[in-house]
Design an enzyme around this catalytic site. Sequence first.
Site, short mmCIF file in Angstrom:
data_model
loop_
_atom_site.label_atom_id
_atom_site.label_comp_id
_atom_site.label_asym_id
_atom_site.label_seq_id
_atom_site.Cartn_x
_atom_site.Cartn_y
_atom_site.Cartn_z
N THR A 13 0.84 -1.20 0.00
CA THR A 13 0.00 0.00 0.00
C THR A 13 0.87 1.25 0.00
O THR A 13 0.36 2.36 -0.03
CB THR A 13 -0.92 0.01 1.24
OG1 THR A 13 -0.09 -0.15 2.40
CG2 THR A 13 -1.91 -1.13 1.20
N SER A 238 1.94 4.39 9.44
CA SER A 238 1.51 3.94 8.12
C SER A 238 1.54 5.17 7.23
O SER A 238 1.80 6.28 7.71
CB SER A 238 0.09 3.38 8.18
OG SER A 238 -0.81 4.43 8.45
N LYS A 239 1.26 4.95 5.97
CA LYS A 239 1.25 6.07 5.04
C LYS A 239 0.25 7.13 5.54
O LYS A 239 0.53 8.31 5.53
CB LYS A 239 0.82 5.55 3.67
CG LYS A 239 1.45 6.29 2.54
CD LYS A 239 1.17 5.56 1.23
CE LYS A 239 -0.26 5.19 1.19
NZ LYS A 239 -0.92 4.37 0.39
N GLN A 240 -0.91 6.64 6.04
CA GLN A 240 -1.96 7.56 6.46
C GLN A 240 -1.56 8.38 7.69
O GLN A 240 -2.00 9.49 7.87
CB GLN A 240 -3.26 6.80 6.80
CG GLN A 240 -3.97 6.18 5.62
CD GLN A 240 -3.28 4.91 5.12
OE1 GLN A 240 -2.47 4.32 5.83
NE2 GLN A 240 -3.54 4.51 3.89
N GLY A 242 1.42 9.37 8.40
CA GLY A 242 2.60 10.18 8.15
C GLY A 242 3.93 9.49 8.39
O GLY A 242 4.89 10.13 8.83
#
Length: 290
Positions: A13, A238-240, A242
Amino acid sequence: MTAYVGRFAPSPTGPLHRGSLVAAMASYLDAKASHGRWLVRIEDIDEARTMPGAAEAILQCLLALGMQWDEEVVWQSRRKPLYEAAFQRLAPYVYPCGCTRREIADSRIGIGPDGAAVYPGTCRTGLAPGKAARAYRLRVPDPAMAQITFEDRWIGRVSQNLATEVGDFVLKRADGFWAYQLAVVVDDGDQGVTDVVRGADLLDSTPRQIYLQRLLGLPTPRYLHVPVLTNAAGEKLSKQTGAQALDLARPLEELNAAARFLGLRSDQVQSVEGFWKQAVAAWAARFADQ
Ligand code: GLU
C-alpha cells in the site's frame, strides 16, 4: 523438529517505512538465528489498496538493507485459485451475509479488541427477504467452544473468544476480494511456514487464523508479535499517519534505529553485513531458551 520457515508479508500500500522495517527485521532475524529460510510474500490481494510500484519498491528496499529472501517472491494476486479451493472446503461453515457495515455497527452487540463491531449473527439463519448476499462469513462456534488460546513468543499467553469478541467473520468480502484472514492462512500453510513473526497490530487476527487452520487441517505455526512503532499520537505508523520513508542513503542508521526499537543493542558497526552478523547473534542469544 521441522526446519524453520519464516516470512515477511507486506501489503504493497506504500513503500517500506520505519514501522514495516521493524516487522521485516524481526522476521528476518528470527529466521537467520534459527538457520531457517526467510520468504517474502506480497499481500496484494486487496487490489483496491494496492499502490502501483509499491511492491517493487519494498523489494528493492529489503535488498538495499541486506535482507535477501531465500525463495521466489510469492504474490497473493496470482494465487486466487488456492483461496477459492479453501473457500469451497469451508463451505459447510460459510453463509452469505447481506448486512451493511452500518447495520452491523448499529446492532451494538459489542466492539472487538481490534475496534471492529462484533458481528451479531443476523444472517446466520438465512438472508432476510429482499436482502442480497454481499459478503460470505464463516460461522464460529458457540461461546463455550470458541475460546482460542496460544503462546506468543514475545507476549506470552493470548486468549480470545471468537464468538463474543469477533463473531462470524468475513472470508469473501462484499467487493469480491478474498479476506486477509483466509489468504494468509492458505499461504502460510501452502508455503510450509513454521514461524510467523509480525507486528502486534495483527495479534487480534491470530485466533481467527488458528481457527481457520484447524478447519482446514493445517498445522498452527509458532507466533511472535513484536511491538509496533507508533507516532506521537500513538497511532501505528503507516502512510496515512505520516510514516517517513526510509533513507536508503543511510542504511546503517535505519537498521540501527529499528534494532534499538526491538531492544537490541546496536554497537558501532561499520557495514550492513557487520550489522546483520551482530544482530542475528543478539537475537539468537535473546531467544536461546525457546
Ligand atoms: N500483509 C499484512 C500487513 O502488511 C501482514 C500479514 C501478516 O504478516 O500476517 O499488515
